[in-house]
Structure formats: C-alpha cells, structure tokens
Scaffold this motif. Structure first.
Motif, PDB file in Angstrom:
ATOM      1  N   ALA A   1       0.849  -1.197   0.000  1.00 49.51           N
ATOM      2  CA  ALA A   1       0.000   0.000   0.000  1.00 49.51           C
ATOM      3  C   ALA A   1       0.882   1.244   0.000  1.00 49.51           C
ATOM      4  CB  ALA A   1      -0.913  -0.011   1.225  1.00 49.51           C
ATOM      5  N   ILE A   2       0.830   1.997  -1.082  1.00 53.80           N
ATOM      6  CA  ILE A   2       1.657   3.198  -1.224  1.00 53.80           C
ATOM      7  C   ILE A   2       0.725   4.397  -1.346  1.00 53.80           C
ATOM      8  CG2 ILE A   2       3.400   4.359  -2.631  1.00 53.80           C
ATOM      9  CD1 ILE A   2       4.330   1.648  -3.577  1.00 53.80           C
TER      10      ILE A   2
ATOM     11  N   ARG B   1       4.258   7.678  -3.366  1.00 53.12           N
ATOM     12  CA  ARG B   1       4.334   7.481  -4.813  1.00 53.12           C
ATOM     13  C   ARG B   1       5.061   8.653  -5.477  1.00 53.12           C
ATOM     14  NH1 ARG B   1       1.843   4.191  -8.262  1.00 53.12           N
ATOM     15  NH2 ARG B   1       0.593   3.349  -6.553  1.00 53.12           N
ATOM     16  N   ARG B   2       4.764   9.868  -5.024  1.00 55.03           N
ATOM     17  CA  ARG B   2       5.435  11.036  -5.601  1.00 55.03           C
ATOM     18  C   ARG B   2       6.931  10.988  -5.312  1.00 55.03           C
ATOM     19  NH1 ARG B   2       4.123  17.488  -4.583  1.00 55.03           N
ATOM     20  NH2 ARG B   2       5.998  18.266  -5.640  1.00 55.03           N
TER      21      ARG B   2
ATOM     22  N   THR C   1       9.716  10.855  -8.318  1.00 57.67           N
ATOM     23  CA  THR C   1      10.742  11.897  -8.464  1.00 57.67           C
ATOM     24  C   THR C   1      12.141  11.302  -8.316  1.00 57.67           C
ATOM     25  OG1 THR C   1      10.488  12.443  -6.111  1.00 57.67           O
ATOM     26  CG2 THR C   1       9.235  13.762  -7.696  1.00 57.67           C
ATOM     27  N   LEU C   2      12.287  10.288  -7.456  1.00 63.09           N
ATOM     28  CA  LEU C   2      13.579   9.610  -7.329  1.00 63.09           C
ATOM     29  C   LEU C   2      13.935   8.906  -8.639  1.00 63.09           C
ATOM     30  CD1 LEU C   2      15.967   8.722  -5.569  1.00 63.09           C
ATOM     31  CD2 LEU C   2      14.581   6.774  -4.820  1.00 63.09           C
TER      32      LEU C   2
ATOM     33  N   ILE D   1       6.158  13.882 -17.716  1.00 65.61           N
ATOM     34  CA  ILE D   1       6.243  15.347 -17.617  1.00 65.61           C
ATOM     35  C   ILE D   1       5.841  15.799 -16.218  1.00 65.61           C
ATOM     36  CG2 ILE D   1       5.250  17.500 -18.475  1.00 65.61           C
ATOM     37  CD1 ILE D   1       4.996  16.143 -21.210  1.00 65.61           C
ATOM     38  N   GLY D   2       4.828  15.134 -15.652  1.00 63.88           N
ATOM     39  CA  GLY D   2       4.406  15.482 -14.296  1.00 63.88           C
ATOM     40  C   GLY D   2       5.503  15.246 -13.276  1.00 63.88           C
ATOM     41  N   ASP D   3       6.241  14.124 -13.406  1.00 66.76           N
ATOM     42  CA  ASP D   3       7.346  13.863 -12.479  1.00 66.76           C
ATOM     43  C   ASP D   3       8.429  14.929 -12.607  1.00 66.76           C
ATOM     44  OD1 ASP D   3       6.008  11.602 -11.717  1.00 66.76           O
ATOM     45  OD2 ASP D   3       7.182  10.233 -12.967  1.00 66.76           O
ATOM     46  N   THR D   4       8.718  15.337 -13.839  1.00 61.62           N
ATOM     47  CA  THR D   4       9.732  16.374 -14.050  1.00 61.62           C
ATOM     48  C   THR D   4       9.292  17.692 -13.436  1.00 61.62           C
ATOM     49  OG1 THR D   4      10.376  15.288 -16.118  1.00 61.62           O
ATOM     50  CG2 THR D   4      11.107  17.559 -15.793  1.00 61.62           C
ATOM     51  N   LEU D   5       8.025  18.051 -13.614  1.00 63.81           N
ATOM     52  CA  LEU D   5       7.521  19.299 -13.041  1.00 63.81           C
ATOM     53  C   LEU D   5       7.528  19.254 -11.518  1.00 63.81           C
ATOM     54  CD1 LEU D   5       4.556  20.090 -15.467  1.00 63.81           C
ATOM     55  CD2 LEU D   5       6.825  21.156 -15.392  1.00 63.81           C
TER      56      LEU D   5
END
Length: 630
Positions: free
Chosen positions: A463-464, A469-470, A474-475, A611-615
C-alpha cells in the motif's frame, strides 16, 4: 521413466532421443566431452507386476558403479558421451532430482573426502568401514520458498530443522559418536562403496537403502557444506513421502537381529555395529510416536483420574521444546544485531515454532493412521504377499489435489476418530469430554486446516500513498537524469561508473558489465515511466549494444573494467563472474521488455506522467532555491 505395463511405452523413444541429443549438443559445445548420458531399460519385476528400473535408485547406483569401474554397459540401452578415463573415478556425488548443488559445493565435497583423516579403513572381513568415512553427507537445508508458496511450504522453509531425512542440520550421532546418517545426498568413495556393498543385499527387499548403505560404508556429516532442497507445497504430499519412508524403514527391521537377509536367499551374520542397529531401531521408534501419543490421550481421558493434567502432560511433549528453544534464542542475541531487531526475529521464530507444534497436535490422529497403515502394509508384504516391496513414487510425481473434498477423503480417519472418541467419552467418562473437546474439535477440522495451509498464498500489493508514490517517481526521474546526461556519444553510449560532485565535478570514464546492464534497463525503465519515447529507447539501446559488440572480450565474457572513451580493458584484465551474471540477468530482462513493445499502444498517458514527475522536481527545486535539475 515411470513404471509401465510394457518395457517400451509410446513416447519413450522420443524422450530418450531428446535427452541424448541435448547431451551431444553440450559435448559439441565444450571440449573433452564432459557430459555423459546413461539410460537404463526397464526390466520386469514380478513383485511389482510391472516393468521398472531395476532395484530403483539402489540398482541405478549399482549399475553406475559397475559402469565406472569396468565399463559394463549391459544395463544401459543408450550411452551418449565418451567413457574415456572413467575407470580412474574415485568419488561419486549422488543427488535427488529436487536437490540444488550450490557453486563450489562439489569441490568442497571432494576435498573433504580426499582428506587423509577421513580415509576409510575396512574391518577385517571387509563388510563395513571401521574407521574414517566411505561416504560424506552434507547438510541439507530447506530452499527458500517461492513467491506463490503455500503456508505449509513457507512454514517448512522458514527454518531448517533436524528431520533425519530432509534437513540434516544437526546430527546427534555425529556429535557424540563421530558418525552421521546418510539421507541419500552426498559423496562416496566408489571403490569402498562397491567392496562393502556389492551383492550384499537381497533383491526386491530394500526400499529405504540410504541409511543401510551409510551404516556399512560409515557416513559422516559435513556441517559446513550445504545443499538445498525444496519443501513440499502441500501437507498431503509431505504425508505421502513420509508414508513411503516408514514402509522402507520397517522393511529394514530384519537387519536388527544377529543374522540378516543377504543375496540369494541366504542369511549371514550381521556386520552392523550396535550404533548402526540403534539407528535402524530409532527410525522404527519414531514411526510409532504418533500412534502411541494418540492412544495415550485416549487412555488418559477414559481410564485415568485428572484428565486435564494428563492431557497437558501429553501436549507438553509438543510445546516444551518450543518453549526451551525460545528461551535459548532470546538469550542468544548476536552482538551486531539491534535489540529491537533481535526481539522481532525472536517473536517470529517463536510464533513459527508454536504454529508447527499446533499443527502437529492437529494432525496427530491422521499421522497415527498413516504410520500404522505403512507398518501394516510392510508387515503384510514382507510376511505374506511378497509383492510391492519396491512400491515407490517420486516426490516430483506425487502431486495431490488441493481441493477441500480431496482433503476430507484423504484424512477421513481424523474426524472419524474425533467423533468416535466423543461418543466413547459421553458414555465412559462424560466429565473428560469437556477436557477433550478442544482437541477433538481440532482433530475434526484437521482436513480443513490441511487444505487451508496447502493453498498458495497471494502476497498483497504494498500500500503506497500519494506522498510515497510522488517520492518514488521523483527519485526515478532524478536517477534517469544521470543516464540521460552521461550515457552519450562522448562515452560511446556506455555508462560511466560514477560522477563526483564535490569538491569539483568529475566523471569516472570507466564502466563494468554490471553498469552496462543497468544502463540498458534504465532506458527501458525510462520508457515505462514516460521519460523516454519508444524511438529514444530503441536508439539508445541499439547504440549501446553496437558499442558492446566492438569491445574486447575473453571467451565471450566482458572484462571487469573498460575505458568508456577508448573501449580498452583496464588493468588488471580479469573476468568477474558476478559482473557476467548481472549482465546476463539484465539482458534477459531487457529482451523480455523489448518483446512487449510491439503489443503496447503507441499513444498513452506515460508521457504526461513523465512530464508530471519532471515538473514535481522543478517545483521542489524552485521552492528550495537549489538550482537546476541537472
């Protein structure tokens, strides 16, 4: 090859040819023909009423030994490979089909056998080894349970025990008397084995031959050499093999007396030592434990005063060892383990011990039943029918059903015994019924328990939450930034080993096979996360593989280190087996991932997720004032 009504069954020839061709291919690949395939034809056995392999595993070893010593090929219908030099064979390593031989274990076994202090010395008449060892038995541990293992398999695999057949971790005989017990997996001195055992045992009589052979050849336990063996996934499978073991043990009862059965119907003076005879007797004693304890509980409830006390005394036989073992482990904290971790491990081990003891109590009537069944069958076959004395089914072929109905059918005696005992107590000693009720209920439900613990366990997905998760995404994006920046034309599309940031930025322009595999999988992972397009993935993978094709290798293996700009191997030029293994695993994973590309949609939401992870990283850096992403 299974027992059959005919000597040659449909499909036999194709199977043998497939094995022969595989061995031939291996010999063509490697020098000096190191592989040999021997196939025995079935022979008719009147007692089994079928065509079988002569004398099962014992006959297989005897035929192999004769082939190694004199080149006798008569038992073997097919021989593939060169037999040159086999006459000089000194030792034979014997394993079961489900036994795993770790790397360098064979070397350790040979080294131990060749040690002068272990050299076997025969007694005066050559009937057994009096000093040293003609056979060495390594420690056999339970293999790690697979991901979808059942509860029963996980329970058995959690900790190796002292089962005399499957997990010889500690052997009281070796500790006290300098002599271990052979359980069918080990190394033996070929010449000594044949001199002491050739023609000694009667045909169609010996089923559990391992212990008897170890008594003649004198077996020693190698505690520091380890093999691995898988545990049965189902309780019913475990019961099936124990039933076969008990039958085999009771067929050896004739070796307890002053004269023993021998080949040709003769009876000869027993050459076994008192210790060896005790080992044989101890196996018989062990098979009577469950029937005696079941009868003892019934006696306590019907004939003795204070049934609660006597019930607790019998249950203490199961639970007191767990209690004392828990105390010993609690006091045995390792110096490099924190107190919290030690207590967690102790609690888990103690819980497993309590569960195992509870299951032993639950299955007590059923184990009493199959033990008595095996004993009676052996007595009938030895004394009356003289048939099916070699009845045996390999563990790999005796897979029982996992449905609840089959468990009720196979374990009918346990609930019937519980109901019968309850009826008996209701008339003979009603007050004792309250004492016996918990055990009777447990016995009645034992088929359900056996079914439940034999089911495969599906591991729940972790369960995350959104924050975790974010963080992970990002890692992953930061990790890909390293490969995206530094795996390029300057380094021939090879990953540098590391990048130093302080005191000054510096890139280590060297790489290893492990780094190569990680870079290839990083590109595949970047595609999964949406950080790279399909075209990027294929282009980067192609460029790296083309460079790898130009790099110097040793017999197909990459060297330990290379200069990423010149592609020259770095000194010392060595091959790392760890690196080669890592690269092989990475390439297999890469191949599986690339094969799935054709079935994946061209357009998906992965790019938007990337793109969301980069932002997210840009947002973090902007808020912290830490500068650019790279």
């Amino acid at each position: 090859m299974l027992d059959a009504p005919l000597q040659d069954m449909p499909g036999d020839a194709e199977l043998v040819e497939q094995a022969r061709a595989a061995i031939a291919a291996l010999n063509a690949k490697y020098a000096h023909d190191p592989f040999l395939f021997l196939h025995r034809a079935r022979v008719w056995n009147e007692g089994e009423g079928a065509w079988i392999g002569r004398e099962r595993k014992r006959g297989k070893l005897a035929d192999l030994n004769a082939f190694l010593r004199s080149g006798a090929r008569t038992p073997f219908g097919v021989v593939e490979g060169s037999a040159d030099g086999l006459a000089e064979t000194r030792y034979v390593i014997v394993l079961d089909a489900d036994t795993r031989l770790p790397r360098d274990t064979a070397r350790a076994l040979v080294a131990a056998m060749a040690h002068p202090l272990n050299a076997p010395v025969l007694n005066q008449d050559g009937s057994r080894v009096a000093e040293g060892y003609g056979l060495l038995q390594p420690r056999v541990s339970a293999a790690l349970a697979p991901e979808n293992a059942s509860r029963y398999q996980r329970l058995c695999s959690g900790e190796p025990g002292i089962d005399p057949y499957t997990r010889a971790e500690h052997d009281v005989y070796q500790t006290l008397f300098g002599e271990g017990s052979f359980i069918g997996k080990g190394i033996y001195d070929l010449e000594v084995f044949e001199r002491t055992l050739h023609g000694r045992f009667p045909d169609d009589r010996v089923l559990s031959h391992d212990l008897l052979e170890g008594c003649h050849v004198r077996s020693g336990l190698l505690d520091d050499v380890q093999l691995h063996e898988a545990c049965p996934a189902r309780y019913s499978d475990d019961v099936g093999r124990r039933h076969r073991w008990i039958r085999g043990d009771w067929q050896l009862a004739g070796w307890l007396g002053a004269r023993v059965p021998a080949a040709g119907g003769r009876r000869l003076p027993n050459p076994l030592s008192p210790l060896s005879r005790w080992k044989l007797f101890d196996n018989l004693r062990r098979s009577l434990v469950a029937p005696v304890l079941s009868a003892l509980l019934l006696l306590c409830w019907t004939q003795l005063e204070g049934p609660a006390f006597w019930s607790a005394a019998v249950l203490a036989i199961f639970f007191l060892p767990v209690f004392f073992q828990a105390l010993i482990r609690l006091a045995g904290k390792a110096h490099d383990v924190t107190l919290r971790q030690h207590l967690l491990n102790w609690a888990q081990d103690t819980r497993s011990g309590v569960v195992r003891a509870t299951l032993d109590v639950s299955f007590l009537p059923h184990e009493a039943w199959y033990s008595l069944d095996a004993i009676v069958r052996s007595a009938w076959r030895l004394g009356v029918s003289r048939r099916h004395l070699l009845a045996w089914t390999a563990s790999s072929l005796s897979r029982s059903s996992t449905d609840l109905e089959s468990n009720w059918h196979n374990m009918t005696f346990a609930p019937a015994f519980a109901i019968g005992t309850a009826l008996l107590l209701s008339f003979a000693n009603p007050p004792a019924l309250f004492t016996a009720a918990p055990l009777l209920l447990l016995w009645f439900l034992s088929p359900v328990v056996a079914w439940w613990i034999s089911l495969p366990v599906k591991q729940p997905a972790p369960a995350i939450d959104a924050g975790q998760r974010r963080f992970l995404h990002t890692l992953a994006r930061r990790t890909w930034a390293f490969f995206e920046d530094h795996v390029g034309p300057e380094d021939n599309w090879l990953p540098p080993d590391n990048m130093q940031e302080h005191p000054a930025p510096r890139v280590a322009h060297r790489t290893s096979p492990t780094n190569l595999g990680l870079a290839l999988l990083a590109s595949l992972s970047a595609w999964d996360f949406g950080y790279a397009t399909t075209a990027d993935l294929l282009a980067r993978t192609r460029a790296t593989l083309q460079t790898m094709g130009r790099m110097e290798r040793h017999r197909g293996h990459f060297y330990h280190w290379y200069d990423t700009r010149s592609l020259a191997p770095l000194l010392p030029m060595v091959v790392s087996t760890a690196d080669s293994g890592n690269l092989a695993a990475h390439l297999l994973t890469l191949a599986a991932g690339l094969e799935q590309l054709a079935d994946r949609p061209t357009a998906s939401g992965r790019a938007l997720d990337g793109i969301g992870d980069t932002l997210d990283i840009v947002d973090e850096l902007a808020g912290a004032g830490l500068g650019p992403l790279r």
